[in-house]
Write a protein that holds these residues in place. Sequence first.
Motif, PDB file in Angstrom:
ATOM      1  N   TRP A 173     -15.951  10.457   2.916  1.00 31.87           N
ATOM      2  CA  TRP A 173     -16.785  11.352   3.712  1.00 31.87           C
ATOM      3  C   TRP A 173     -16.525  11.166   5.206  1.00 31.87           C
ATOM      4  O   TRP A 173     -16.436  12.145   5.958  1.00 31.87           O
ATOM      5  CB  TRP A 173     -18.265  11.105   3.408  1.00 31.87           C
ATOM      6  CG  TRP A 173     -18.727  11.631   2.088  1.00 31.87           C
ATOM      7  CD1 TRP A 173     -18.963  10.912   0.944  1.00 31.87           C
ATOM      8  CD2 TRP A 173     -19.013  12.993   1.747  1.00 31.87           C
ATOM      9  NE1 TRP A 173     -19.373  11.741  -0.073  1.00 31.87           N
ATOM     10  CE2 TRP A 173     -19.419  13.027   0.392  1.00 31.87           C
ATOM     11  CE3 TRP A 173     -18.974  14.190   2.463  1.00 31.87           C
ATOM     12  CZ2 TRP A 173     -19.786  14.206  -0.242  1.00 31.87           C
ATOM     13  CZ3 TRP A 173     -19.344  15.372   1.824  1.00 31.87           C
ATOM     14  CH2 TRP A 173     -19.739  15.367   0.489  1.00 31.87           C
ATOM     15  N   PHE A 174     -16.403   9.917   5.625  1.00 34.97           N
ATOM     16  CA  PHE A 174     -16.132   9.666   7.044  1.00 34.97           C
ATOM     17  C   PHE A 174     -14.723  10.115   7.435  1.00 34.97           C
ATOM     18  O   PHE A 174     -14.514  10.628   8.537  1.00 34.97           O
ATOM     19  CB  PHE A 174     -16.343   8.187   7.377  1.00 34.97           C
ATOM     20  CG  PHE A 174     -17.783   7.827   7.603  1.00 34.97           C
ATOM     21  CD1 PHE A 174     -18.435   8.190   8.772  1.00 34.97           C
ATOM     22  CD2 PHE A 174     -18.499   7.116   6.645  1.00 34.97           C
ATOM     23  CE1 PHE A 174     -19.770   7.871   8.985  1.00 34.97           C
ATOM     24  CE2 PHE A 174     -19.834   6.789   6.846  1.00 34.97           C
ATOM     25  CZ  PHE A 174     -20.471   7.170   8.016  1.00 34.97           C
ATOM     26  N   GLU A 175     -13.767   9.948   6.544  1.00 39.83           N
ATOM     27  CA  GLU A 175     -12.405  10.414   6.817  1.00 39.83           C
ATOM     28  C   GLU A 175     -12.367  11.926   7.007  1.00 39.83           C
ATOM     29  O   GLU A 175     -11.543  12.445   7.765  1.00 39.83           O
ATOM     30  CB  GLU A 175     -11.470  10.005   5.669  1.00 39.83           C
ATOM     31  CG  GLU A 175     -11.126   8.522   5.653  1.00 39.83           C
ATOM     32  CD  GLU A 175     -10.384   8.109   4.392  1.00 39.83           C
ATOM     33  OE1 GLU A 175     -10.135   8.990   3.527  1.00 39.83           O
ATOM     34  OE2 GLU A 175     -10.058   6.915   4.261  1.00 39.83           O
ATOM     35  N   LYS A 176     -13.263  12.627   6.318  1.00 37.58           N
ATOM     36  CA  LYS A 176     -13.325  14.087   6.440  1.00 37.58           C
ATOM     37  C   LYS A 176     -14.070  14.541   7.699  1.00 37.58           C
ATOM     38  O   LYS A 176     -14.090  15.724   8.024  1.00 37.58           O
ATOM     39  CB  LYS A 176     -14.007  14.689   5.209  1.00 37.58           C
ATOM     40  CG  LYS A 176     -13.187  14.577   3.931  1.00 37.58           C
ATOM     41  CD  LYS A 176     -11.917  15.432   3.992  1.00 37.58           C
ATOM     42  CE  LYS A 176     -11.205  15.429   2.654  1.00 37.58           C
ATOM     43  NZ  LYS A 176      -9.967  16.248   2.691  1.00 37.58           N
ATOM     44  N   GLY A 177     -14.710  13.579   8.395  1.00 30.24           N
ATOM     45  CA  GLY A 177     -15.354  13.927   9.663  1.00 30.24           C
ATOM     46  C   GLY A 177     -16.860  13.804   9.714  1.00 30.24           C
ATOM     47  O   GLY A 177     -17.498  14.353  10.620  1.00 30.24           O
ATOM     48  N   ALA A 178     -17.473  13.081   8.761  1.00 27.14           N
ATOM     49  CA  ALA A 178     -18.925  12.906   8.780  1.00 27.14           C
ATOM     50  C   ALA A 178     -19.373  12.150  10.026  1.00 27.14           C
ATOM     51  O   ALA A 178     -18.704  11.220  10.485  1.00 27.14           O
ATOM     52  CB  ALA A 178     -19.389  12.165   7.529  1.00 27.14           C
ATOM     53  N   TYR A 179     -20.496  12.564  10.573  1.00 30.14           N
ATOM     54  CA  TYR A 179     -21.115  11.902  11.724  1.00 30.14           C
ATOM     55  C   TYR A 179     -21.847  10.651  11.255  1.00 30.14           C
ATOM     56  O   TYR A 179     -21.689   9.564  11.813  1.00 30.14           O
ATOM     57  CB  TYR A 179     -22.076  12.890  12.378  1.00 30.14           C
ATOM     58  CG  TYR A 179     -22.869  12.383  13.552  1.00 30.14           C
ATOM     59  CD1 TYR A 179     -22.290  12.269  14.820  1.00 30.14           C
ATOM     60  CD2 TYR A 179     -24.227  12.061  13.430  1.00 30.14           C
ATOM     61  CE1 TYR A 179     -23.023  11.831  15.911  1.00 30.14           C
ATOM     62  CE2 TYR A 179     -24.971  11.636  14.512  1.00 30.14           C
ATOM     63  CZ  TYR A 179     -24.360  11.519  15.748  1.00 30.14           C
ATOM     64  OH  TYR A 179     -25.090  11.080  16.833  1.00 30.14           O
ATOM     65  N   VAL A 180     -22.654  10.823  10.217  1.00 27.12           N
ATOM     66  CA  VAL A 180     -23.332   9.743   9.498  1.00 27.12           C
ATOM     67  C   VAL A 180     -23.454  10.220   8.047  1.00 27.12           C
ATOM     68  O   VAL A 180     -23.157  11.381   7.751  1.00 27.12           O
ATOM     69  CB  VAL A 180     -24.741   9.409  10.056  1.00 27.12           C
ATOM     70  CG1 VAL A 180     -24.673   8.847  11.450  1.00 27.12           C
ATOM     71  CG2 VAL A 180     -25.634  10.648  10.016  1.00 27.12           C
TER      72      VAL A 180
END
Length: 214
Positions: free
Chosen positions: A172-179
């Motif tokens: 999820w973070f790799e895809k650009g999640a803020y949190v």
Amino acid sequence: MPKFEALNKVKKAGVVAVVRGTSEENSYQTAKACIAGGVTAIELAFTSPNADITIKRLSEEFANNDQVVIGAGTVLDSPTARMAIIAGAKFIVSPSFNSKTAETCNLYAVPYIPGCFSPTEVQQALTYGADVIKIFPGSIAGQSIIPEIHGPFPYASIMPSGGVSLSNMHEWFEKGAYVVGVGGSLVGPAKENKYDQVKSNAQAFHQEFLSIAK
């Protein structure tokens, strides 16, 4: 607490614990276990009994902690948002977008994080000043929705919630999640009052976030 400070605490926490307690005490102990494990952003759902009382209790207890931030979740309307804010909530999360709720949060300078599922909803939420967009349910939307949203809305801060686990959080973070918002896979044991297990889960999520954030 200024709005930017609350948002910064949420951002630094990386993981927002979605707490849906079975009782007032269960909600409180679950939140405490998350915080003890290092997950310092708490979204106390208004489906929990006496949620406003628990928010007030936690907000007062951690008032001098510069990492902990207590917010309210499952806020469906403006009166509930105001109740949560008066109780001490420093951010408001909804499963869907509501313009009156947005206006109340703007009035009190409290971050609003509405649930959205389409570009139309995202645009409407941003127009009303939403600070972070909650993609819900994340398990249905899938991780690829984040870069797709960032196409027309490159500056939108995205928080997926629902379907985030310890094993896929990095994706999820790799895809650009803020949190990310995490419920059952973090606080699930609390249904059986297994708070030590909640604390262990929180430690695992916190360590995983630290490794991602490096």
